[in-house]
Design an enzyme around this catalytic site. Sequence first.
Site, PDB file in Angstrom:
ATOM      1  CD  GLU A  51      -2.472   1.396   2.680  1.00  0.00           C
ATOM      2  OE1 GLU A  51      -2.191   0.608   3.601  1.00  0.00           O
ATOM      3  OE2 GLU A  51      -3.302   2.303   2.800  1.00  0.00           O
ATOM      4  CG  ASP A  78      -5.724   4.497   1.731  1.00  0.00           C
ATOM      5  OD1 ASP A  78      -5.625   4.136   2.916  1.00  0.00           O
ATOM      6  OD2 ASP A  78      -6.351   5.511   1.385  1.00  0.00           O
ATOM      7  CD  GLU A 103      -6.843   2.507   6.576  1.00  0.00           C
ATOM      8  OE1 GLU A 103      -6.420   2.969   5.488  1.00  0.00           O
ATOM      9  OE2 GLU A 103      -6.217   1.628   7.205  1.00  0.00           O
TER      10      GLU A 103
HETATM   11  O1  LIG Z   1      -3.680   3.744   5.256  1.00  0.00           O
HETATM   12  C1  LIG Z   1      -3.198   3.290   6.320  1.00  0.00           C
HETATM   13  O2  LIG Z   1      -2.596   3.964   7.162  1.00  0.00           O
HETATM   14  C2  LIG Z   1      -3.436   1.829   6.613  1.00  0.00           C
HETATM   15  O3  LIG Z   1      -4.083   1.229   5.510  1.00  0.00           O
HETATM   16  C3  LIG Z   1      -2.261   1.010   7.004  1.00  0.00           C
HETATM   17  O4  LIG Z   1      -2.238  -0.166   6.700  1.00  0.00           O
HETATM   18  C4  LIG Z   1      -1.141   1.556   7.800  1.00  0.00           C
HETATM   19  O5  LIG Z   1      -1.649   2.002   9.012  1.00  0.00           O
HETATM   20 MG   LIG Z   2      -4.895   2.531   4.121  1.00  0.00          MG
END
Ligand SMILES: O=C(O)[C@@H](O)C(=O)CO
Ligand SMILES: [Mg+2]
Length: 260
Positions: free
Chosen positions: A142, A177, A240
Amino acid sequence: MPRFAANLSLLFTEVPFLDRFAAAAACGFKGCEIQFPYLADANDVGDKAAMAGLKVAMFNAPPGDWAKGERGLAAVPGRQDEFRESLDLAIHYADFLDCDQIHIMAGVVPEEQWEEAFDVYLENLAYACDELAGEKLKVCIEPINPGDMPGYFLTRPDDALTVLDQLERKNLFILYDLYHAQITQGGITDFLEGNLDRIAHIQVAGVPGRNEPDALSELNYPYIYNLLDASGYKGWVGCEYKPRGKTETGLKWAREWLEK
Ligand SMILES: O=C(O)[C@@H](O)C(=O)CO
Ligand SMILES: [Mg+2]
């Protein structure tokens, strides 16, 4: 229609962690994601998800010592043994949580070590992909924006594509994300349309502020959800974000998608 997963690390924090599964289900969620489930016993977490009828769509591999500022181990030179051991715990939880994809965090690396760190990252991710393939698990990486996570090694979606190209692992995917991606690279709908087969999981939050993904965000999320539907996206959309107030009050944005 998107399948939304409640992030139980940021949502429903009005109640203790193990009570959040039932709270999310009561609001209509059918899925959840957890940043770090490790403070609770794997069996208890799996039981709570099952009893609430929630699919655990994603969780993170152990990040190292979070309190000391560590944000993952995969790209951190000299921590390879610890990284490999952390995978055993992640696989253990994936089994009890019945979750088939794990986000492996790169870590915070001083810029002067980035050249060495890239080789370490590729070596560790290749090892992780091969280990998790044996367990029929996906590995996700990510990109995270440096404002929220200063010094984090992977910041741009295009860099994540480079990693996938270099490793050529069938079980290596991007956790896209949209909050981070909008801040670092933008071009959200172009990236989705061009790379949906390489994206295993999506997360959403308002930009700026990381609150509810609603009309106060610069991203037109209903347009994006329609694009995901039209493109045949089969993954989950992780919610999130930091609720402005009570989680349930803030869920107005999701009313049309959350089954009651
Ligand atoms: O975007 C984020 O912060 C979370 O998806 C992660 O995995 C790290 O905290
Ligand atoms: Mg995230």
